[in-house]
Design an enzyme around this catalytic site. Sequence first.
Site, PDB file in Angstrom:
ATOM      1  N   LYS A 148      -5.362  15.706  -7.600  1.00  0.00           N
ATOM      2  CA  LYS A 148      -4.744  15.661  -8.918  1.00  0.00           C
ATOM      3  C   LYS A 148      -4.164  17.016  -9.328  1.00  0.00           C
ATOM      4  CE  LYS A 148      -5.410  11.313  -9.428  1.00  0.00           C
ATOM      5  NZ  LYS A 148      -4.245  10.394  -9.370  1.00  0.00           N
ATOM      6  N   SER A 184      -4.936  13.377 -13.759  1.00  0.00           N
ATOM      7  CA  SER A 184      -6.257  13.200 -14.364  1.00  0.00           C
ATOM      8  C   SER A 184      -6.694  14.522 -14.976  1.00  0.00           C
ATOM      9  CB  SER A 184      -7.269  12.780 -13.290  1.00  0.00           C
ATOM     10  OG  SER A 184      -8.589  12.835 -13.784  1.00  0.00           O
ATOM     11  N   TYR A 212     -11.077  14.713  -4.955  1.00  0.00           N
ATOM     12  CA  TYR A 212     -10.273  14.027  -5.972  1.00  0.00           C
ATOM     13  C   TYR A 212      -9.526  15.019  -6.850  1.00  0.00           C
ATOM     14  CZ  TYR A 212      -9.085  10.921  -9.844  1.00  0.00           C
ATOM     15  OH  TYR A 212      -8.421  10.206 -10.817  1.00  0.00           O
ATOM     16  N   ASP A 218       0.866  -1.170   0.000  1.00  0.00           N
ATOM     17  CA  ASP A 218       0.000   0.000   0.000  1.00  0.00           C
ATOM     18  C   ASP A 218       0.906   1.225   0.000  1.00  0.00           C
ATOM     19  OD1 ASP A 218      -1.672   2.143   0.594  1.00  0.00           O
ATOM     20  OD2 ASP A 218      -2.874   1.021   2.049  1.00  0.00           O
TER      21      ASP A 218
END
Length: 231
Positions: free
Chosen positions: A151, A134, A147, A55
């Site tokens: 990014k 992204s 999110y 991880d």
Amino acid sequence: MQTSRFLITGGSQGIGAAIVGRARKAGHQVVFTGRNDQLIGSVAQQTGAHGVRADVSAADDNARTLEACQTHMGGVDVLINNAGYAYRAEIGSLDLDAMKRMFETNVFGLVDLTNRVVPSMKAQSQGDIVNLASTSGMKGAATATPYAASKWALRGITQCWQAELRPHGIRVTCVCPSEVQTGFGGRTGRNNPNKLYADDIAGTIMAALDMPRRVLWPELAVFASNPWKED
């Protein structure tokens, strides 16, 4: 591109697995990470790459991943920072703890792993780092505060590393895919031939790495040419 030693995070499925496959077909050595033993085993068996259950948000796991790279390949020439996930919610109902957990993977874990890899790349005066951001980090959208923020952060981090590492012969590239047909976020069954596939992103990354070392693509946004077309 000369034969290289790849470390690919999040390589047990989706874009990561596609990169593992492309790199192995090109003759490169590959160590990849994942969190699902069954998926890791499947990709390892299909490609001949070495899988590590790790991880990226755990410092001890990152140390163990680097040990595996040293044991199986003797080091790392190409680091693909692909591991990441999305937590989305509207402002006013955000769970800050969930957002912080996501940042541990998408940002802090990525920085920790890269921090461990870079000294050896500097020592050999060559290397490549590819950060998977992204298009969500290029334009805001509803529910995307957590999110998109991770990014956007990754795009800024990439630019900082470019300034620091170019003098050492280390290229740092940020790839910003649009929507890709994978199981990302638990979404499956998006079998639309007009949308992007994981292998499209893997091919883009390998093309960037195949450029002469004097060439740096600092940032690449990848969109489907006509994702709305109905067949």
